[in-house]
Design a protein around this motif. Sequence first.
Motif, PDB file in Angstrom:
ATOM      1  N   ILE A   1       0.832  -1.206   0.000  1.00 24.92           N
ATOM      2  CA  ILE A   1       0.000   0.000   0.000  1.00 24.92           C
ATOM      3  C   ILE A   1       0.867   1.256   0.000  1.00 24.92           C
ATOM      4  O   ILE A   1       0.513   2.270  -0.595  1.00 24.92           O
ATOM      5  N   GLY A   2       2.017   1.205   0.671  1.00 24.56           N
ATOM      6  CA  GLY A   2       2.939   2.338   0.661  1.00 24.56           C
ATOM      7  C   GLY A   2       2.614   3.437   1.644  1.00 24.56           C
ATOM      8  O   GLY A   2       2.998   4.593   1.437  1.00 24.56           O
ATOM      9  N   LEU A   3       1.919   3.117   2.727  1.00 26.37           N
ATOM     10  CA  LEU A   3       1.555   4.121   3.719  1.00 26.37           C
ATOM     11  C   LEU A   3       2.778   4.651   4.452  1.00 26.37           C
ATOM     12  O   LEU A   3       3.783   3.951   4.609  1.00 26.37           O
ATOM     13  N   ASP A   4       2.667   5.903   4.916  1.00 21.45           N
ATOM     14  CA  ASP A   4       3.735   6.510   5.709  1.00 21.45           C
ATOM     15  C   ASP A   4       3.546   6.273   7.199  1.00 21.45           C
ATOM     16  O   ASP A   4       4.521   6.237   7.952  1.00 21.45           O
ATOM     17  N   ALA A   5       2.287   6.125   7.642  1.00 23.97           N
ATOM     18  CA  ALA A   5       2.034   6.044   9.083  1.00 23.97           C
ATOM     19  C   ALA A   5       0.706   5.355   9.348  1.00 23.97           C
ATOM     20  O   ALA A   5      -0.146   5.243   8.463  1.00 23.97           O
ATOM     21  N   VAL A   6       0.542   4.918  10.592  1.00 22.10           N
ATOM     22  CA  VAL A   6      -0.717   4.344  11.062  1.00 22.10           C
ATOM     23  C   VAL A   6      -1.033   4.968  12.415  1.00 22.10           C
ATOM     24  O   VAL A   6      -0.151   5.106  13.268  1.00 22.10           O
ATOM     25  N   VAL A   7      -2.294   5.352  12.623  1.00 25.16           N
ATOM     26  CA  VAL A   7      -2.756   5.853  13.901  1.00 25.16           C
ATOM     27  C   VAL A   7      -3.884   4.955  14.380  1.00 25.16           C
ATOM     28  O   VAL A   7      -4.684   4.475  13.575  1.00 25.16           O
ATOM     29  N   GLY A   8      -3.921   4.699  15.675  1.00 26.33           N
ATOM     30  CA  GLY A   8      -4.984   3.863  16.222  1.00 26.33           C
ATOM     31  C   GLY A   8      -5.340   4.256  17.638  1.00 26.33           C
ATOM     32  O   GLY A   8      -4.600   4.989  18.306  1.00 26.33           O
ATOM     33  N   SER A   9      -6.495   3.767  18.101  1.00 20.12           N
ATOM     34  CA  SER A   9      -6.957   4.051  19.454  1.00 20.12           C
ATOM     35  C   SER A   9      -6.354   3.055  20.434  1.00 20.12           C
ATOM     36  O   SER A   9      -6.351   1.848  20.179  1.00 20.12           O
ATOM     37  N   VAL A  10      -5.856   3.554  21.549  1.00 23.60           N
ATOM     38  CA  VAL A  10      -5.237   2.707  22.563  1.00 23.60           C
ATOM     39  C   VAL A  10      -6.277   2.383  23.630  1.00 23.60           C
ATOM     40  O   VAL A  10      -6.677   3.246  24.399  1.00 23.60           O
ATOM     41  N   GLY A  11      -6.714   1.121  23.655  1.00 23.33           N
ATOM     42  CA  GLY A  11      -7.670   0.695  24.660  1.00 23.33           C
ATOM     43  C   GLY A  11      -7.016  -0.058  25.803  1.00 23.33           C
ATOM     44  O   GLY A  11      -7.626  -0.312  26.829  1.00 23.33           O
ATOM     45  N   GLY A  12      -5.741  -0.420  25.621  1.00 19.38           N
ATOM     46  CA  GLY A  12      -5.009  -1.170  26.644  1.00 19.38           C
ATOM     47  C   GLY A  12      -3.626  -1.516  26.127  1.00 19.38           C
ATOM     48  O   GLY A  12      -3.224  -1.093  25.036  1.00 19.38           O
ATOM     49  N   GLY A  13      -2.913  -2.288  26.919  1.00 22.01           N
ATOM     50  CA  GLY A  13      -1.551  -2.635  26.548  1.00 22.01           C
ATOM     51  C   GLY A  13      -1.456  -3.414  25.253  1.00 22.01           C
ATOM     52  O   GLY A  13      -0.530  -3.207  24.459  1.00 22.01           O
ATOM     53  N   ALA A  14      -2.414  -4.310  25.023  1.00 13.97           N
ATOM     54  CA  ALA A  14      -2.370  -5.126  23.805  1.00 13.97           C
ATOM     55  C   ALA A  14      -2.551  -4.270  22.559  1.00 13.97           C
ATOM     56  O   ALA A  14      -1.795  -4.417  21.581  1.00 13.97           O
ATOM     57  N   SER A  15      -3.536  -3.364  22.578  1.00 12.55           N
ATOM     58  CA  SER A  15      -3.759  -2.523  21.404  1.00 12.55           C
ATOM     59  C   SER A  15      -2.605  -1.542  21.196  1.00 12.55           C
ATOM     60  O   SER A  15      -2.263  -1.213  20.055  1.00 12.55           O
ATOM     61  N   LEU A  16      -1.990  -1.084  22.283  1.00 10.78           N
ATOM     62  CA  LEU A  16      -0.829  -0.206  22.153  1.00 10.78           C
ATOM     63  C   LEU A  16       0.315  -0.930  21.448  1.00 10.78           C
ATOM     64  O   LEU A  16       0.976  -0.368  20.565  1.00 10.78           O
ATOM     65  N   ARG A  17       0.535  -2.194  21.831  1.00 13.18           N
ATOM     66  CA  ARG A  17       1.598  -2.983  21.199  1.00 13.18           C
ATOM     67  C   ARG A  17       1.288  -3.239  19.725  1.00 13.18           C
ATOM     68  O   ARG A  17       2.180  -3.191  18.870  1.00 13.18           O
ATOM     69  N   VAL A  18       0.024  -3.509  19.441  1.00 10.62           N
ATOM     70  CA  VAL A  18      -0.379  -3.735  18.050  1.00 10.62           C
ATOM     71  C   VAL A  18      -0.028  -2.530  17.184  1.00 10.62           C
ATOM     72  O   VAL A  18       0.509  -2.659  16.081  1.00 10.62           O
ATOM     73  N   ILE A  19      -0.333  -1.336  17.681  1.00 12.64           N
ATOM     74  CA  ILE A  19      -0.069  -0.113  16.920  1.00 12.64           C
ATOM     75  C   ILE A  19       1.427   0.163  16.826  1.00 12.64           C
ATOM     76  O   ILE A  19       1.959   0.466  15.753  1.00 12.64           O
ATOM     77  N   ALA A  20       2.122   0.044  17.938  1.00 12.40           N
ATOM     78  CA  ALA A  20       3.523   0.451  18.007  1.00 12.40           C
ATOM     79  C   ALA A  20       4.432  -0.404  17.133  1.00 12.40           C
ATOM     80  O   ALA A  20       5.443   0.082  16.618  1.00 12.40           O
ATOM     81  N   ASP A  21       4.107  -1.677  16.959  1.00 10.91           N
ATOM     82  CA  ASP A  21       4.997  -2.600  16.258  1.00 10.91           C
ATOM     83  C   ASP A  21       4.672  -2.779  14.777  1.00 10.91           C
ATOM     84  O   ASP A  21       5.271  -3.621  14.110  1.00 10.91           O
ATOM     85  N   ILE A  22       3.733  -2.006  14.228  1.00 13.00           N
ATOM     86  CA  ILE A  22       3.354  -2.170  12.821  1.00 13.00           C
ATOM     87  C   ILE A  22       4.557  -1.899  11.918  1.00 13.00           C
ATOM     88  O   ILE A  22       5.193  -0.847  12.029  1.00 13.00           O
ATOM     89  N   PRO A  23       4.887  -2.826  11.021  1.00 12.36           N
ATOM     90  CA  PRO A  23       6.043  -2.650  10.139  1.00 12.36           C
ATOM     91  C   PRO A  23       5.699  -1.846   8.881  1.00 12.36           C
ATOM     92  O   PRO A  23       4.532  -1.527   8.629  1.00 12.36           O
ATOM     93  N   HIS A  24       6.717  -1.510   8.112  1.00 14.30           N
ATOM     94  CA  HIS A  24       6.592  -0.910   6.778  1.00 14.30           C
ATOM     95  C   HIS A  24       6.025   0.507   6.791  1.00 14.30           C
ATOM     96  O   HIS A  24       5.502   0.971   5.773  1.00 14.30           O
ATOM     97  N   VAL A  25       6.094   1.214   7.934  1.00 13.41           N
ATOM     98  CA  VAL A  25       5.685   2.619   7.994  1.00 13.41           C
ATOM     99  C   VAL A  25       6.777   3.428   8.681  1.00 13.41           C
ATOM    100  O   VAL A  25       7.612   2.882   9.398  1.00 13.41           O
ATOM    101  N   LYS A  26       6.780   4.743   8.477  1.00 16.20           N
ATOM    102  CA  LYS A  26       7.784   5.619   9.077  1.00 16.20           C
ATOM    103  C   LYS A  26       7.530   5.818  10.570  1.00 16.20           C
ATOM    104  O   LYS A  26       8.467   5.928  11.359  1.00 16.20           O
ATOM    105  N   TYR A  27       6.251   5.901  10.951  1.00 18.42           N
ATOM    106  CA  TYR A  27       5.932   6.129  12.354  1.00 18.42           C
ATOM    107  C   TYR A  27       4.505   5.675  12.626  1.00 18.42           C
ATOM    108  O   TYR A  27       3.709   5.488  11.713  1.00 18.42           O
ATOM    109  N   THR A  28       4.201   5.477  13.910  1.00 21.35           N
ATOM    110  CA  THR A  28       2.851   5.145  14.347  1.00 21.35           C
ATOM    111  C   THR A  28       2.421   6.130  15.425  1.00 21.35           C
ATOM    112  O   THR A  28       3.259   6.746  16.088  1.00 21.35           O
ATOM    113  N   GLU A  29       1.118   6.260  15.592  1.00 21.92           N
ATOM    114  CA  GLU A  29       0.565   7.200  16.587  1.00 21.92           C
ATOM    115  C   GLU A  29      -0.533   6.494  17.360  1.00 21.92           C
ATOM    116  O   GLU A  29      -1.402   5.854  16.770  1.00 21.92           O
ATOM    117  N   GLY A  30      -0.485   6.596  18.685  1.00 26.17           N
ATOM    118  CA  GLY A  30      -1.521   6.026  19.527  1.00 26.17           C
ATOM    119  C   GLY A  30      -2.349   7.109  20.180  1.00 26.17           C
ATOM    120  O   GLY A  30      -1.791   8.064  20.729  1.00 26.17           O
TER     121      GLY A  30
END
Length: 231
Positions: A194-223
């Motif tokens: 897809i070629g995305l630069d970033a992913v942002v997601g809602s943090v509902g707990g530790g598991a969702s935070l880890r899901v967002i933080a570890d996403i590969p193939h993007v420059k940065y992530t935002e929680g």
Amino acid sequence: TQSVTINNVQPFHEYTVNFLAFVMWDPTQMYNHLTNNWGDVPKDIPFDARGPKSWEFMKATLQTWLENNPKTDVVRFTTFFYHFTLFFNDMKKDKFVDWFGYGASVSPAALKAFEIEHGYRLLAEDFIQAGTYNSTFNEPTQRYLDYIDFQQRFVASRAKELVDMVHAHGKEAMMFLGDNWIGTEPYGEHFASIGLDAVVGSVGGGASLRVIADIPHVKYTEGRFLPYFFP
């Protein structure tokens, strides 16, 4: 007559009838109408990127927006293109929620394209579990797995076209990991294309935070910590 007759039934057995139905409301807007009392706000009919006119409308609308917003540096998509499976009842409660469910991505166009590619036809039964709503936490059948991969490849290819348009205007493309995220699968094999630069997601707990933080193939992530929109 919209009726079904079942013959040769056995006493004390349960019988179900499976059918496909068209979703008339966008599920998130349905939530807003029920929870926030939106009243007479017109309902949004979900767009299907497989529809030629819908797809051209999406691209034309994005192109116009990009031209009219030269000062915007980051474009956030929410998302591409199918909502996770979500139903509400008349008591304003979740009737059924499957964050990973592909049920809301089913359409006549998708079923026809799938049959052409795979050589066999999917049925309503393939999207449920013996008469009940199908949760992806159940072990999926091979037919359902085939459909998931089929939709992922389609979403990735169409999403890339929109991301390329954003990049052509010198902007970054960000994806919201929520609402209409089905098919993007940040940890799937097609996400990088897809070629995305970033992913942002809602943090509902530790598991969702880890899901967002570890996403590969993007420059940065935002929680974003909940509640960030509704109380």
